[in-house]
Design a protein around this motif. Structure first.
Motif, PDB file in Angstrom:
ATOM      1  N   ARG A 123      -9.385  26.208  -5.189  1.00  0.00           N
ATOM      2  CA  ARG A 123      -8.958  27.641  -5.734  1.00  0.00           C
ATOM      3  C   ARG A 123     -10.240  28.666  -6.882  1.00  0.00           C
ATOM      4  NH1 ARG A 123      -5.973  22.725  -6.918  1.00  0.00           N
ATOM      5  NH2 ARG A 123      -4.180  22.739  -4.988  1.00  0.00           N
ATOM      6  N   ARG A 124     -10.758  27.378  -6.852  1.00  0.00           N
ATOM      7  CA  ARG A 124     -12.000  28.059  -7.985  1.00  0.00           C
ATOM      8  C   ARG A 124     -12.733  29.639  -6.772  1.00  0.00           C
ATOM      9  NH1 ARG A 124     -15.508  29.513 -12.139  1.00  0.00           N
ATOM     10  NH2 ARG A 124     -17.808  29.228 -11.668  1.00  0.00           N
ATOM     11  N   PHE A 125     -13.015  29.303  -5.721  1.00  0.00           N
ATOM     12  CA  PHE A 125     -13.641  29.923  -4.679  1.00  0.00           C
ATOM     13  C   PHE A 125     -13.087  31.215  -4.580  1.00  0.00           C
ATOM     14  CE2 PHE A 125     -14.926  32.034  -0.848  1.00  0.00           C
ATOM     15  CZ  PHE A 125     -16.143  31.223  -1.107  1.00  0.00           C
ATOM     16  N   ALA A 126     -12.049  30.613  -4.278  1.00  0.00           N
ATOM     17  CA  ALA A 126     -10.448  32.301  -4.260  1.00  0.00           C
ATOM     18  C   ALA A 126     -10.258  33.180  -5.637  1.00  0.00           C
ATOM     19  CB  ALA A 126      -9.439  31.871  -3.935  1.00  0.00           C
ATOM     20  N   ASP A 127     -10.255  32.522  -6.474  1.00  0.00           N
ATOM     21  CA  ASP A 127     -10.531  33.897  -8.256  1.00  0.00           C
ATOM     22  C   ASP A 127     -12.158  34.583  -8.490  1.00  0.00           C
ATOM     23  OD1 ASP A 127      -8.697  32.422  -8.817  1.00  0.00           O
ATOM     24  OD2 ASP A 127      -9.215  31.007 -10.311  1.00  0.00           O
ATOM     25  N   LEU A 128     -12.805  33.692  -7.695  1.00  0.00           N
ATOM     26  CA  LEU A 128     -14.093  34.287  -7.753  1.00  0.00           C
ATOM     27  C   LEU A 128     -14.487  35.227  -6.791  1.00  0.00           C
ATOM     28  CD1 LEU A 128     -17.385  31.342  -7.750  1.00  0.00           C
ATOM     29  CD2 LEU A 128     -16.184  32.910  -9.542  1.00  0.00           C
ATOM     30  N   MET A 129     -13.570  34.937  -5.275  1.00  0.00           N
ATOM     31  CA  MET A 129     -13.847  36.285  -4.315  1.00  0.00           C
ATOM     32  C   MET A 129     -12.952  37.817  -5.399  1.00  0.00           C
ATOM     33  SD  MET A 129     -15.314  35.633  -1.415  1.00  0.00           S
ATOM     34  CE  MET A 129     -14.243  37.111  -0.848  1.00  0.00           C
ATOM     35  N   LEU A 130     -11.914  37.225  -6.156  1.00  0.00           N
ATOM     36  CA  LEU A 130     -11.749  38.598  -6.641  1.00  0.00           C
ATOM     37  C   LEU A 130     -12.052  39.213  -7.895  1.00  0.00           C
ATOM     38  CD1 LEU A 130      -7.617  36.970  -6.485  1.00  0.00           C
ATOM     39  CD2 LEU A 130      -9.121  38.977  -5.074  1.00  0.00           C
ATOM     40  N   ASP A 131     -13.492  38.980  -8.249  1.00  0.00           N
ATOM     41  CA  ASP A 131     -14.392  39.249  -8.759  1.00  0.00           C
ATOM     42  C   ASP A 131     -15.298  40.198  -7.861  1.00  0.00           C
ATOM     43  OD1 ASP A 131     -16.456  39.313 -11.445  1.00  0.00           O
ATOM     44  OD2 ASP A 131     -15.512  37.290 -12.417  1.00  0.00           O
ATOM     45  N   ASP A 132     -14.844  41.358  -8.784  1.00  0.00           N
ATOM     46  CA  ASP A 132     -15.657  42.319  -7.936  1.00  0.00           C
ATOM     47  C   ASP A 132     -17.298  42.037  -8.318  1.00  0.00           C
ATOM     48  OD1 ASP A 132     -14.196  43.343  -7.110  1.00  0.00           O
ATOM     49  OD2 ASP A 132     -13.205  44.824  -8.509  1.00  0.00           O
ATOM     50  N   GLN A 178      -7.881  30.607   1.050  1.00  0.00           N
ATOM     51  CA  GLN A 178      -7.829  29.586   0.122  1.00  0.00           C
ATOM     52  C   GLN A 178      -7.291  28.676  -0.524  1.00  0.00           C
ATOM     53  OE1 GLN A 178     -11.098  28.149   0.321  1.00  0.00           O
ATOM     54  NE2 GLN A 178     -13.050  29.095   0.335  1.00  0.00           N
ATOM     55  N   ARG A 179      -6.616  29.216  -1.301  1.00  0.00           N
ATOM     56  CA  ARG A 179      -5.180  28.692  -1.825  1.00  0.00           C
ATOM     57  C   ARG A 179      -4.709  28.066  -0.837  1.00  0.00           C
ATOM     58  NH1 ARG A 179      -5.195  33.122  -5.420  1.00  0.00           N
ATOM     59  NH2 ARG A 179      -6.778  32.912  -7.421  1.00  0.00           N
ATOM     60  N   ALA A 180      -4.227  28.829   0.323  1.00  0.00           N
ATOM     61  CA  ALA A 180      -3.270  28.251   1.219  1.00  0.00           C
ATOM     62  C   ALA A 180      -3.692  26.487   1.816  1.00  0.00           C
ATOM     63  CB  ALA A 180      -2.862  28.829   2.325  1.00  0.00           C
ATOM     64  N   ILE A 181      -4.871  26.388   2.148  1.00  0.00           N
ATOM     65  CA  ILE A 181      -5.488  25.106   2.609  1.00  0.00           C
ATOM     66  C   ILE A 181      -5.473  24.473   1.721  1.00  0.00           C
ATOM     67  CG2 ILE A 181      -8.302  24.242   3.800  1.00  0.00           C
ATOM     68  CD1 ILE A 181      -8.628  27.681   4.619  1.00  0.00           C
ATOM     69  N   ALA A 182      -6.307  25.179   0.345  1.00  0.00           N
ATOM     70  CA  ALA A 182      -6.125  23.891  -0.686  1.00  0.00           C
ATOM     71  C   ALA A 182      -4.793  22.552  -0.912  1.00  0.00           C
ATOM     72  CB  ALA A 182      -6.363  24.305  -2.368  1.00  0.00           C
ATOM     73  N   GLU A 183      -3.575  24.026  -0.500  1.00  0.00           N
ATOM     74  CA  GLU A 183      -2.439  23.488  -0.564  1.00  0.00           C
ATOM     75  C   GLU A 183      -1.949  22.620   0.562  1.00  0.00           C
ATOM     76  OE1 GLU A 183      -1.164  22.376  -3.377  1.00  0.00           O
ATOM     77  OE2 GLU A 183      -2.463  24.327  -4.584  1.00  0.00           O
ATOM     78  N   ARG A 184      -2.680  22.425   1.609  1.00  0.00           N
ATOM     79  CA  ARG A 184      -2.209  21.730   2.863  1.00  0.00           C
ATOM     80  C   ARG A 184      -2.074  20.062   2.552  1.00  0.00           C
ATOM     81  NH1 ARG A 184      -7.322  21.348   3.235  1.00  0.00           N
ATOM     82  NH2 ARG A 184      -7.992  20.171   4.598  1.00  0.00           N
ATOM     83  N   PRO A 185      -0.834  19.256   3.198  1.00  0.00           N
ATOM     84  CA  PRO A 185      -0.553  18.348   3.154  1.00  0.00           C
ATOM     85  C   PRO A 185      -1.336  17.751   4.413  1.00  0.00           C
ATOM     86  CG  PRO A 185       0.774  18.880   4.840  1.00  0.00           C
ATOM     87  CD  PRO A 185       0.557  19.964   4.351  1.00  0.00           C
ATOM     88  N   GLY A 186      -2.285  16.559   4.153  1.00  0.00           N
ATOM     89  CA  GLY A 186      -2.354  15.674   5.496  1.00  0.00           C
ATOM     90  C   GLY A 186      -2.203  16.021   6.648  1.00  0.00           C
ATOM     91  N   SER A 187      -2.919  15.057   7.949  1.00  0.00           N
ATOM     92  CA  SER A 187      -2.050  16.149   8.648  1.00  0.00           C
ATOM     93  C   SER A 187      -1.901  14.095   9.912  1.00  0.00           C
ATOM     94  CB  SER A 187      -2.602  17.365  10.054  1.00  0.00           C
ATOM     95  OG  SER A 187      -2.705  17.924   9.732  1.00  0.00           O
ATOM     96  N   LEU A 188      -3.035  12.810   9.351  1.00  0.00           N
ATOM     97  CA  LEU A 188      -2.430  12.346  10.584  1.00  0.00           C
ATOM     98  C   LEU A 188      -1.636  11.891  10.743  1.00  0.00           C
ATOM     99  CD1 LEU A 188      -5.630  10.713   8.738  1.00  0.00           C
ATOM    100  CD2 LEU A 188      -5.271  11.330  10.894  1.00  0.00           C
TER     101      LEU A 188
END
Length: 266
Positions: A123-132, A178-188
């Motif tokens: 989520r922090r990476f996502a925020d930084l990506m939107l910082d010009d 990035q935000r979508a991946i952060a919210e994914r559940p486990g797939s086992l």
């Protein structure tokens, strides 16, 4: 006795990594098409030619996009391969659309969910990506780590190619993913009931997905096979396209040859 007719080639879907787009699969796609397979290499939501849309971040939305694409092409069942983010979409597709995958290949993807710390970092990476003011530095610092150390040393051309693709990605799409991946559940759980020929591939120099992550993912699959590619990092289809093509070819043969028993459990 008449010859047994050969089954029709199984359609193949190749899902790209973050923050790249479908061209990362160009070499394996060409080789598989030459063998007669229908190969789809979609740009996932927000990347390449595909618009991001207004839906909130969710890999389920991306998996449903894929189901709609297959329906448009009149394709019911596929061999599904995904690298990194593409692997997470593939596992989500298994859960959302059961019965549509006849063979599975996961490259540089873990079945476990992110830890709370890892999710917060995404989520922090996502925020930084939107910082010009910070985005260019972030992309330049992190993107080369997608490639193995040996690749970075031997293939400066590939490092530059990957950097160019990463810089061309829409910041909003990267942040959304990035935000979508952060919210994914486990797939086992879904992998444990996915009884199809399956391949889990890790790069010996992958700095993002550990060997134990890959082993745990492969062990969950009833017919999973774990393969480690020496000298490769996180982007194996770009770093080792010939080996990846060979692995996919063997997987497809296994999925369409009636008298084979499939891969043995790792």
């Amino acid at each position: 006795m008449p010859d047994t007719p050969r089954p029709a080639p199984l359609p193949v879907v190749l899902l790209h990594a973050l923050p790249l787009a479908s061209p990362m699969w160009d070499a394996p796609a060409r080789a598989l098409r030459a063998r007669g397979h229908t190969v789809l290499t979609p740009d996932q939501r927000g990347f390449g030619a595909t618009p991001l849309g207004a839906e909130p971040p969710s890999l389920e939305t991306v998996a449903d996009d894929l189901a709609a694409l297959l329906d448009e092409h009149g394709i019911r069942e596929v061999a599904l391969a995904g690298c990194s983010m593409g692997g997470y979409v593939a596992m989500t597709f298994l859960r959302r659309h059961p019965g549509r995958v006849r063979a599975l290949a996961l490259f540089a993807a873990r079945a476990a969910p992110d830890t709370p710390q890892a999710a917060a970092e995404r989520r922090r990476f996502a925020d930084l990506m939107l910082d010009d003011t910070l985005r260019d530095q972030l992309v330049a610092r992190t993107t080369p780590l997608l490639l193995g150390a040996g690749t970075r040393e031997r293939r400066p051309d590939l490092v530059e190619e990957v950097l160019t693709m990463a810089k061309g990605a829409a910041p909003e799409a990267v942040a959304w993913a990035q935000r979508a991946i952060a919210e994914r559940p486990g797939s086992l759980p879904v992998l444990r009931v996915t009884d199809i020929p399956a391949l889990v591939v890790t790069g010996a120099e992958d700095e993002l997905v550990t060997a134990q992550d890959a082993a745990t993912t492969a062990e969950a699959l009833p017919r999973g096979r774990l393969v480690t590619l020496p000298g490769a990092g996180h982007l194996q289809p770009l770093e080792a396209p010939d080996q990846v093509t060979d692995l996919l070819t063997a997987l497809l043969d296994d999925a369409t040859t009636p008298d084979r028993n499939g891969y043995s459990t790792c």
